[in-house]
Enzyme design. Sequence first.
Site, mmCIF file in Angstrom:
data_model
loop_
_atom_site.group_PDB
_atom_site.id
_atom_site.type_symbol
_atom_site.label_atom_id
_atom_site.label_comp_id
_atom_site.label_asym_id
_atom_site.label_seq_id
_atom_site.Cartn_x
_atom_site.Cartn_y
_atom_site.Cartn_z
ATOM 1 N N SER A 23 0.835 -1.216 0.000
ATOM 2 C CA SER A 23 0.000 0.000 0.000
ATOM 3 C C SER A 23 0.861 1.254 0.000
ATOM 4 O O SER A 23 0.589 2.217 -0.724
ATOM 5 C CB SER A 23 -0.882 0.021 1.252
ATOM 6 O OG SER A 23 -1.813 -1.020 1.210
ATOM 7 N N GLY A 94 -6.069 -4.121 -7.748
ATOM 8 C CA GLY A 94 -7.208 -3.260 -7.425
ATOM 9 C C GLY A 94 -6.758 -1.910 -6.893
ATOM 10 O O GLY A 94 -7.378 -0.879 -7.173
ATOM 11 N N ARG A 122 -13.826 -7.615 -10.509
ATOM 12 C CA ARG A 122 -14.001 -6.882 -9.236
ATOM 13 C C ARG A 122 -14.818 -5.604 -9.421
ATOM 14 O O ARG A 122 -14.736 -4.941 -10.455
ATOM 15 C CB ARG A 122 -12.620 -6.583 -8.628
ATOM 16 C CG ARG A 122 -11.888 -7.874 -8.290
ATOM 17 C CD ARG A 122 -10.538 -7.634 -7.699
ATOM 18 N NE ARG A 122 -10.620 -6.987 -6.397
ATOM 19 C CZ ARG A 122 -9.568 -6.578 -5.706
ATOM 20 N NH1 ARG A 122 -8.351 -6.748 -6.215
ATOM 21 N NH2 ARG A 122 -9.712 -6.020 -4.540
ATOM 22 N N GLN A 169 -9.314 2.068 -0.347
ATOM 23 C CA GLN A 169 -9.134 2.373 -1.769
ATOM 24 C C GLN A 169 -10.143 3.421 -2.225
ATOM 25 O O GLN A 169 -9.801 4.338 -2.972
ATOM 26 C CB GLN A 169 -9.271 1.096 -2.597
ATOM 27 C CG GLN A 169 -8.155 0.101 -2.305
ATOM 28 C CD GLN A 169 -8.263 -1.159 -3.127
ATOM 29 O OE1 GLN A 169 -9.266 -1.410 -3.775
ATOM 30 N NE2 GLN A 169 -7.220 -1.968 -3.087
ATOM 31 N N ASP A 319 -6.700 -8.167 4.668
ATOM 32 C CA ASP A 319 -5.967 -9.049 3.742
ATOM 33 C C ASP A 319 -5.388 -10.277 4.448
ATOM 34 O O ASP A 319 -4.810 -11.146 3.791
ATOM 35 C CB ASP A 319 -4.818 -8.278 3.072
ATOM 36 C CG ASP A 319 -5.347 -7.202 2.132
ATOM 37 O OD1 ASP A 319 -6.472 -7.360 1.612
ATOM 38 O OD2 ASP A 319 -4.638 -6.208 1.921
ATOM 39 N N LYS A 346 -12.404 -9.590 -3.242
ATOM 40 C CA LYS A 346 -10.956 -9.339 -3.330
ATOM 41 C C LYS A 346 -10.432 -10.009 -4.607
ATOM 42 O O LYS A 346 -11.192 -10.263 -5.513
ATOM 43 C CB LYS A 346 -10.254 -9.848 -2.068
ATOM 44 C CG LYS A 346 -10.635 -9.074 -0.808
ATOM 45 C CD LYS A 346 -10.140 -7.643 -0.879
ATOM 46 C CE LYS A 346 -10.474 -6.850 0.367
ATOM 47 N NZ LYS A 346 -10.140 -5.420 0.202
ATOM 48 N N ARG A 350 -12.500 -14.841 -1.353
ATOM 49 C CA ARG A 350 -11.566 -15.489 -0.423
ATOM 50 C C ARG A 350 -12.257 -16.385 0.596
ATOM 51 O O ARG A 350 -11.617 -17.265 1.159
ATOM 52 C CB ARG A 350 -10.694 -14.432 0.273
ATOM 53 C CG ARG A 350 -9.668 -13.844 -0.683
ATOM 54 C CD ARG A 350 -8.790 -12.788 -0.065
ATOM 55 N NE ARG A 350 -7.720 -12.447 -1.003
ATOM 56 C CZ ARG A 350 -6.942 -11.373 -0.903
ATOM 57 N NH1 ARG A 350 -7.105 -10.533 0.097
ATOM 58 N NH2 ARG A 350 -5.993 -11.152 -1.796
ATOM 59 N N ARG A 395 -2.711 -14.152 -2.152
ATOM 60 C CA ARG A 395 -2.831 -14.454 -0.720
ATOM 61 C C ARG A 395 -3.407 -15.862 -0.487
ATOM 62 O O ARG A 395 -3.108 -16.490 0.530
ATOM 63 C CB ARG A 395 -3.636 -13.374 0.001
ATOM 64 C CG ARG A 395 -2.980 -12.005 -0.143
ATOM 65 C CD ARG A 395 -3.255 -11.052 0.967
ATOM 66 N NE ARG A 395 -2.882 -9.694 0.552
ATOM 67 C CZ ARG A 395 -1.646 -9.194 0.603
ATOM 68 N NH1 ARG A 395 -0.642 -9.909 1.068
ATOM 69 N NH2 ARG A 395 -1.405 -7.961 0.197
HETATM 70 C C1 S3P Z 1 -5.573 -1.369 0.072
HETATM 71 C C2 S3P Z 1 -6.769 -1.415 0.710
HETATM 72 C C3 S3P Z 1 -7.518 -2.660 0.969
HETATM 73 C C4 S3P Z 1 -6.673 -3.914 0.768
HETATM 74 C C5 S3P Z 1 -5.789 -3.817 -0.439
HETATM 75 C C6 S3P Z 1 -4.882 -2.597 -0.391
HETATM 76 C C7 S3P Z 1 -4.924 -0.061 -0.137
HETATM 77 O O1 S3P Z 1 -8.623 -2.726 0.099
HETATM 78 O O2 S3P Z 1 -7.486 -5.058 0.678
HETATM 79 O O3 S3P Z 1 -4.973 -4.971 -0.547
HETATM 80 O O4 S3P Z 1 -3.717 -0.016 -0.438
HETATM 81 O O5 S3P Z 1 -5.604 0.972 0.015
HETATM 82 P P1 S3P Z 1 -10.016 -2.000 0.499
HETATM 83 O O6 S3P Z 1 -9.659 -0.669 0.992
HETATM 84 O O7 S3P Z 1 -10.831 -1.930 -0.743
HETATM 85 O O8 S3P Z 1 -10.607 -2.891 1.551
#
Ligand code: S3P
Length: 436
Positions: A23, A94, A122, A169, A319, A346, A350, A395
């Site tokens: 991230s 994503g 997704r 996100q 995650d 995801k 999962r 994962r």
């Molecule tokens: C992430 C936020 C998470 C996580 C992803 C990375 C990010 O997703 O599952 O692997 O870097 O902001 P969500 O915010 O959609 O839950």
Amino acid sequence: MTTHRFFSRGPLTGRIRVPGDKSISHRALMFGALAVGRSRISGLLEGEDVLATAAALREMGARIEQDGDDWVVDGVGVGGLLQPTSALDMGNSGTSTRLLMGLVASHGITAAFTGDASLSRRPMGRVIDPLSQMGASITPSPGGTLPLMMEGMQPAVPITYRLSVASAQVKSAVLLAGLNTPGITTVIEPVPTRDHTERMLRGFGAKLTVEEAGGERTIRIHGPCDLSPCDITVPGDPSSAAFFAVAALLVPDSDLVIENVGLNPTRSGIFHVLRQMGGSIEELDQREIGGEPVADLHVRHSALTGITVDPETAPSMIDEFPVLFVAAALAQGTTTTSGLDELRVKESDRLSAMAAALTLVGAQVEECGDGLVITGTGGAALPGGGPVTTHLDHRIAMSLAVAGLASDSGVTIDSSDPIATSFPNFIALLDKAGAQ
Ligand code: S3P
């Protein structure tokens, strides 16, 4: 596809260092690309997801190069992203997709976003909704998925947006669109999610405020902002460390130190839950790196007990559930999880992927609508087996690798290729720790 069998050769011992946080790596590249001048990043995760972000930012005018062990980014300035000349290929990522859509939304450019089969399933409606309110025109594939076309709006319209899913996100997409939007763009988070965007944007000089009241967080960004270049050190990824922590807890006689692990409270839920289950995980040399709390984790083999996991901890370990399910499969008694609808959207579903895979290797699992109920072996190894299907999900692949280390006959996964999206040296580090 490369099938791979994971089996135990003995305890995990010594000291290892997992790669940089995924991230934080995405955000360091993006904010560097929007700053005026040169940013330097050390510890960047060189996984496929992050490289997809780098390629897309280059397509939009940023210079991003490796310089020894570091990466340097020459930014174009907020408002300065260029029209890409080809589709932005997001691969499996994503985070790249949703955050970059936020950036494009408030620039006067048009971009096509494509991705692999997993990413193309997704939901993107969650970002299309607020970004459209800000003025972007977005045409997704039927069902609100990739491939999609989008046309940004400059100047975009500032909005106040209340998150309907707990998603960093979505929060980040709106805040990034707000960087080049005149006025105040506001995101209200009823449930806290990872806050790397807020921390790092402040470091780059953005005018961003966070207010907490009654358990809600209100984040305001004042645009348009100028970002100043930064030198960033990326801590180790707690999501990657979690695979080694669970492996060391499960494999008898293990005694492992995982160095330099990021322990931002919005990310570290897995370690609290593993401790609640009886796991011995000690934090050594707590320190701060690049505005993020960091420590070395000392993990020792432990007898685990099943628990009911509080659904409120879900966003801080979203995650890590796949690998928690593996820990639960070897604990004494039953572990119950709920409130995990987000796991179904995801890189794979999962809940169903882990229920199917763990059942195949001999665990006792019941799949419910929003969680799994797992009755563990009480510490005995799982029978093992496979090949299990990983559904293009890194994962799932790594969680089943950990299950393999705690099995009698090993676990075969249908493909180890997806591991490269977030943890390219996973197998090499297992070897280094003596595990397989
Ligand atoms: C992430 C936020 C998470 C996580 C992803 C990375 C990010 O997703 O599952 O692997 O870097 O902001 P969500 O915010 O959609 O839950």
